[in-house]
Design an enzyme around this catalytic site. Structure first.
Site, short mmCIF file in Angstrom:
data_model
loop_
_atom_site.label_atom_id
_atom_site.label_comp_id
_atom_site.label_asym_id
_atom_site.label_seq_id
_atom_site.Cartn_x
_atom_site.Cartn_y
_atom_site.Cartn_z
CB ALA A 11 -55.42 -82.55 -61.94
CB THR A 217 -35.59 -88.87 -48.61
OG1 THR A 217 -35.90 -87.54 -49.03
CG2 THR A 217 -36.63 -89.33 -47.59
CG ASP A 249 -45.48 -87.00 -52.34
OD1 ASP A 249 -44.92 -86.28 -51.48
OD2 ASP A 249 -45.92 -86.54 -53.41
#
Length: 301
Positions: A11, A217, A249
């Site tokens: 979370a 990246t 992600d």
């Protein structure tokens, strides 16, 4: 075209502030927002939204953070047959997002740190691709990659976050079973121990240790991918960033999804870069991820 993601479920507690606090500094921010996160869950959602059938193997606790941690996976249609409930807190990420869109994240691993090789699926016959990150214990990644490689799956490993204690050379067995390694500049430096060499040189050195492709990246500078036969430099898709939290992600999930759907590597890299940029235009991680239709529309532009 079925993807197995073995990874973390968290979370996210996010606070927007004028800037990221310096050491010892307190910065007042806006109201806290609780949303689903974890690199494994994020990448599973990105791959599912991009049109692939996705199964997640991971763990949560039985506490109040369980429901928000799983909400995005459920909405995206990710198969949770590989999810385990453990006697540990659900993973929690504390995120500060600056006005510039940059972020700082601290993760309390919780149940993610309790995942073992015994929690991995034993039947991999329905999968074509495995996607891993660095938020589960390293021995779990190693065994998942070994099993997947033996079963003929394509293994993608996003080596994020970089292991910090100790900062050592990557697991040679994991690298040997990885087909495509995805890192940012900092993670590449940790892997390659590069003494100032060019990014391409560092990435190419890793090809001798197992991977067939290494993608670096580069945020606003796009990405660099090195294979034995080619070097592919892609500029970033131009956007005005609002929150970069889930961009990496999104890239990994969409790249895996498009490869699983049979697209060639350059096409998949292009789609992943566009999707990552789109994810920066909205707040949050999973909530900001584009679906296949939005990615296709941006590619058409």
């Amino acid at each position: 075209m079925s993807v197995l993601v073995v990874g973390s479920v968290n979370a996210d507690v996010t606070v927007r502030a004028a800037r990221i606090p310096a050491p010892g500094e307190t910065v007042l921010g806006e109201e806290a927002r609780v949303s689903p996160g974890g690199k494994g869950a994020n990448q599973a959602v990105a791959a599912a939204l991009a049109g692939s059938s996705v199964t997640l193997c991971g763990a949560v606790g039985r506490d109040t953070f369980r429901a928000p941690a799983l909400s995005g996976l459920t909405r995206a249609g990710v198969d949770l047959a590989g999810l385990h409930e453990l006697d540990a807190p659900t993973g929690l990420a504390l995120i500060t997002v600056a006005a510039s869109g940059e972020n700082a994240i601290t993760v309390a691993s919780g149940a993610n740190a309790r995942v073992t090789s015994a929690h991995l699926p034993t039947d991999l016959s329905g999968f074509t691709h495995l996607l891993l990150q660095n938020e589960l214990p390293s021995e779990v990644n190693r065994e998942a990659a070994r099993r997947a490689h033996a079963a003929g799956l394509t293994v993608l490993h996003n080596a994020a976050p970089a292991r910090q204690a100790p900062m050592e050379q990557p697991d040679p067995e994991l690298l040997a079973h990885t087909h495509h390694l995805i890192v940012n500049e900092h993670e590449l430096a940790a892997f390659a121990s590069g003494g100032g060499e060019a990014l391409e040189t560092q990435a190419r050195a890793l090809l001798t240790r197992g991977p067939r492709a290494v993608t670096v990246t580069l945020g606003a500078q796009g990405s660099l991918t090195v294979t034995a036969d080619a070097v592919d430099r892609l500029p970033a898709f131009p956007v005005t960033p609002v929150d970069t939290t889930g961009a990496g992600d999104t890239f990994c999930g969409v790249l895996t999804a498009w490869l699983a759907q049979g697209h060639p590597l350059p096409t998949a890299l292009h789609a992943a870069g566009v999707a990552a940029a789109l994810a920066c235009t909205r707040p949050g991680a999973q909530d900001a991820m584009p679906d296949r239709a939005e990615i296709a529309a941006a590619l058409a532009r």
